[in-house]
Scaffold this motif. Structure first.
Motif, PDB file in Angstrom:
ATOM      1  N   VAL A   1      37.377  39.619  57.619  1.00  0.00           N
ATOM      2  CA  VAL A   1      36.929  39.352  56.242  1.00  0.00           C
ATOM      3  C   VAL A   1      36.303  40.609  55.643  1.00  0.00           C
ATOM      4  O   VAL A   1      36.596  40.988  54.512  1.00  0.00           O
ATOM      5  CB  VAL A   1      35.947  38.166  56.207  1.00  0.00           C
ATOM      6  N   VAL A   2      35.435  41.267  56.413  1.00  0.00           N
ATOM      7  CA  VAL A   2      34.792  42.494  55.938  1.00  0.00           C
ATOM      8  C   VAL A   2      35.834  43.578  55.691  1.00  0.00           C
ATOM      9  O   VAL A   2      35.777  44.284  54.671  1.00  0.00           O
ATOM     10  CB  VAL A   2      33.720  42.970  56.940  1.00  0.00           C
ATOM     11  N   LEU A   3      36.806  43.694  56.582  1.00  0.00           N
ATOM     12  CA  LEU A   3      37.865  44.687  56.406  1.00  0.00           C
ATOM     13  C   LEU A   3      38.647  44.434  55.125  1.00  0.00           C
ATOM     14  O   LEU A   3      38.896  45.358  54.344  1.00  0.00           O
ATOM     15  CB  LEU A   3      38.805  44.667  57.615  1.00  0.00           C
ATOM     16  N   PHE A   4      39.032  43.196  54.874  1.00  0.00           N
ATOM     17  CA  PHE A   4      39.762  42.871  53.645  1.00  0.00           C
ATOM     18  C   PHE A   4      38.921  43.179  52.411  1.00  0.00           C
ATOM     19  O   PHE A   4      39.423  43.685  51.408  1.00  0.00           O
ATOM     20  CB  PHE A   4      40.181  41.406  53.629  1.00  0.00           C
ATOM     21  N   TYR A   5      37.625  42.872  52.475  1.00  0.00           N
ATOM     22  CA  TYR A   5      36.735  43.139  51.345  1.00  0.00           C
ATOM     23  C   TYR A   5      36.669  44.638  51.066  1.00  0.00           C
ATOM     24  O   TYR A   5      36.814  45.070  49.922  1.00  0.00           O
ATOM     25  CB  TYR A   5      35.341  42.576  51.643  1.00  0.00           C
ATOM     26  N   VAL A   6      36.470  45.432  52.115  1.00  0.00           N
ATOM     27  CA  VAL A   6      36.362  46.889  51.955  1.00  0.00           C
ATOM     28  C   VAL A   6      37.668  47.464  51.429  1.00  0.00           C
ATOM     29  O   VAL A   6      37.667  48.291  50.509  1.00  0.00           O
ATOM     30  CB  VAL A   6      35.952  47.546  53.291  1.00  0.00           C
ATOM     31  N   VAL A   7      38.794  47.039  51.972  1.00  0.00           N
ATOM     32  CA  VAL A   7      40.090  47.543  51.503  1.00  0.00           C
ATOM     33  C   VAL A   7      40.301  47.185  50.038  1.00  0.00           C
ATOM     34  O   VAL A   7      40.779  48.009  49.253  1.00  0.00           O
ATOM     35  CB  VAL A   7      41.236  46.998  52.390  1.00  0.00           C
ATOM     36  N   THR A   8      39.915  45.990  49.645  1.00  0.00           N
ATOM     37  CA  THR A   8      40.057  45.579  48.246  1.00  0.00           C
ATOM     38  C   THR A   8      39.222  46.457  47.329  1.00  0.00           C
ATOM     39  O   THR A   8      39.702  46.919  46.288  1.00  0.00           O
ATOM     40  CB  THR A   8      39.658  44.108  48.076  1.00  0.00           C
ATOM     41  N   ILE A   9      37.976  46.700  47.704  1.00  0.00           N
ATOM     42  CA  ILE A   9      37.101  47.548  46.882  1.00  0.00           C
ATOM     43  C   ILE A   9      37.649  48.969  46.808  1.00  0.00           C
ATOM     44  O   ILE A   9      37.672  49.581  45.736  1.00  0.00           O
ATOM     45  CB  ILE A   9      35.665  47.556  47.458  1.00  0.00           C
ATOM     46  N   VAL A  10      38.130  49.503  47.917  1.00  0.00           N
ATOM     47  CA  VAL A  10      38.676  50.858  47.934  1.00  0.00           C
ATOM     48  C   VAL A  10      39.925  50.947  47.063  1.00  0.00           C
ATOM     49  O   VAL A  10      40.113  51.909  46.316  1.00  0.00           O
ATOM     50  CB  VAL A  10      38.982  51.306  49.388  1.00  0.00           C
ATOM     51  N   LYS A  11      40.780  49.947  47.106  1.00  0.00           N
ATOM     52  CA  LYS A  11      42.004  49.972  46.296  1.00  0.00           C
ATOM     53  C   LYS A  11      41.700  49.882  44.804  1.00  0.00           C
ATOM     54  O   LYS A  11      42.460  50.386  43.979  1.00  0.00           O
ATOM     55  CB  LYS A  11      42.930  48.824  46.707  1.00  0.00           C
ATOM     56  N   MET A  12      40.592  49.239  44.447  1.00  0.00           N
ATOM     57  CA  MET A  12      40.209  49.165  43.037  1.00  0.00           C
ATOM     58  C   MET A  12      39.793  50.532  42.510  1.00  0.00           C
ATOM     59  O   MET A  12      39.930  50.808  41.329  1.00  0.00           O
ATOM     60  CB  MET A  12      39.063  48.179  42.848  1.00  0.00           C
ATOM     61  N   GLY A  13      39.267  51.356  43.357  1.00  0.00           N
ATOM     62  CA  GLY A  13      38.888  52.704  42.980  1.00  0.00           C
ATOM     63  C   GLY A  13      37.487  52.768  42.395  1.00  0.00           C
ATOM     64  O   GLY A  13      36.870  51.761  42.074  1.00  0.00           O
ATOM     65  N   PRO A  14      36.990  53.984  42.227  1.00  0.00           N
ATOM     66  CA  PRO A  14      35.624  54.162  41.741  1.00  0.00           C
ATOM     67  C   PRO A  14      35.442  53.797  40.264  1.00  0.00           C
ATOM     68  O   PRO A  14      34.338  53.540  39.824  1.00  0.00           O
ATOM     69  CB  PRO A  14      35.344  55.651  41.967  1.00  0.00           C
ATOM     70  N   GLU A  15      36.508  53.749  39.502  1.00  0.00           N
ATOM     71  CA  GLU A  15      36.410  53.458  38.070  1.00  0.00           C
ATOM     72  C   GLU A  15      36.235  51.983  37.766  1.00  0.00           C
ATOM     73  O   GLU A  15      36.102  51.596  36.614  1.00  0.00           O
ATOM     74  CB  GLU A  15      37.647  53.989  37.344  1.00  0.00           C
ATOM     75  N   ILE A  16      36.225  51.135  38.763  1.00  0.00           N
ATOM     76  CA  ILE A  16      36.098  49.708  38.539  1.00  0.00           C
ATOM     77  C   ILE A  16      34.773  49.360  37.878  1.00  0.00           C
ATOM     78  O   ILE A  16      34.679  48.403  37.105  1.00  0.00           O
ATOM     79  CB  ILE A  16      36.293  48.909  39.857  1.00  0.00           C
ATOM     80  N   MET A  17      33.742  50.163  38.136  1.00  0.00           N
ATOM     81  CA  MET A  17      32.427  49.895  37.555  1.00  0.00           C
ATOM     82  C   MET A  17      32.361  50.317  36.091  1.00  0.00           C
ATOM     83  O   MET A  17      31.493  49.885  35.349  1.00  0.00           O
ATOM     84  CB  MET A  17      31.327  50.607  38.347  1.00  0.00           C
ATOM     85  N   ASN A  18      33.268  51.192  35.643  1.00  0.00           N
ATOM     86  CA  ASN A  18      33.233  51.704  34.281  1.00  0.00           C
ATOM     87  C   ASN A  18      34.279  51.056  33.381  1.00  0.00           C
ATOM     88  O   ASN A  18      34.523  51.528  32.279  1.00  0.00           O
ATOM     89  CB  ASN A  18      33.463  53.223  34.299  1.00  0.00           C
ATOM     90  N   ARG A  19      34.896  50.000  33.831  1.00  0.00           N
ATOM     91  CA  ARG A  19      35.963  49.370  33.050  1.00  0.00           C
ATOM     92  C   ARG A  19      35.365  48.531  31.918  1.00  0.00           C
ATOM     93  O   ARG A  19      34.217  48.092  31.969  1.00  0.00           O
ATOM     94  CB  ARG A  19      36.838  48.497  33.939  1.00  0.00           C
ATOM     95  N   ALA A  20      36.172  48.308  30.911  1.00  0.00           N
ATOM     96  CA  ALA A  20      35.739  47.480  29.785  1.00  0.00           C
ATOM     97  C   ALA A  20      35.786  46.012  30.201  1.00  0.00           C
ATOM     98  O   ALA A  20      36.701  45.569  30.896  1.00  0.00           O
ATOM     99  CB  ALA A  20      36.665  47.704  28.597  1.00  0.00           C
ATOM    100  N   LEU A  21      34.796  45.270  29.786  1.00  0.00           N
ATOM    101  CA  LEU A  21      34.782  43.850  30.071  1.00  0.00           C
ATOM    102  C   LEU A  21      35.426  43.163  28.915  1.00  0.00           C
ATOM    103  O   LEU A  21      35.921  42.252  28.706  1.00  0.00           O
ATOM    104  CB  LEU A  21      33.356  43.344  30.274  1.00  0.00           C
TER     105      LEU A  21
END
Length: 53
Positions: free
Chosen positions: A33-53
Motif C-alpha cells: 500500500v505504501v509503495l503504491f502511494y509513493v509511486v502515485t505521488i511520484v508520478k504526479m510530479g512536483p507540480e501537483i501542489m501548484n495546480r489550479a483547483l
C-alpha cells in the motif's frame, strides 16, 4: 439428526506459526500500500501542489 463438528484443533505450535504468518502477510500488504502511494505521488510530479483547483 445433528452432528457435532468441532473442527480442526490446532496445536500451540501451529497457532504460533499461523499468527506469525498472518503478521508477515499484514506487513507485506502494508508495504505494498505504501509503495503504491509513493509511486502515485511520484508520478504526479512536483507540480501537483501548484495546480489550479
Amino acid at each position: 439428526m445433528t452432528q457435532e463438528n468441532d473442527g480442526v484443533k490446532l496445536t500451540a505450535e501451529q497457532t504460533k506459526r499461523r499468527r506469525s504468518r498472518s503478521i508477515a502477510i499484514a506487513f507485506a500488504l502494508g508495504a505494498l500500500v505504501v509503495l503504491f502511494y509513493v509511486v502515485t505521488i511520484v508520478k504526479m510530479g512536483p507540480e501537483i501542489m501548484n495546480r489550479a483547483l
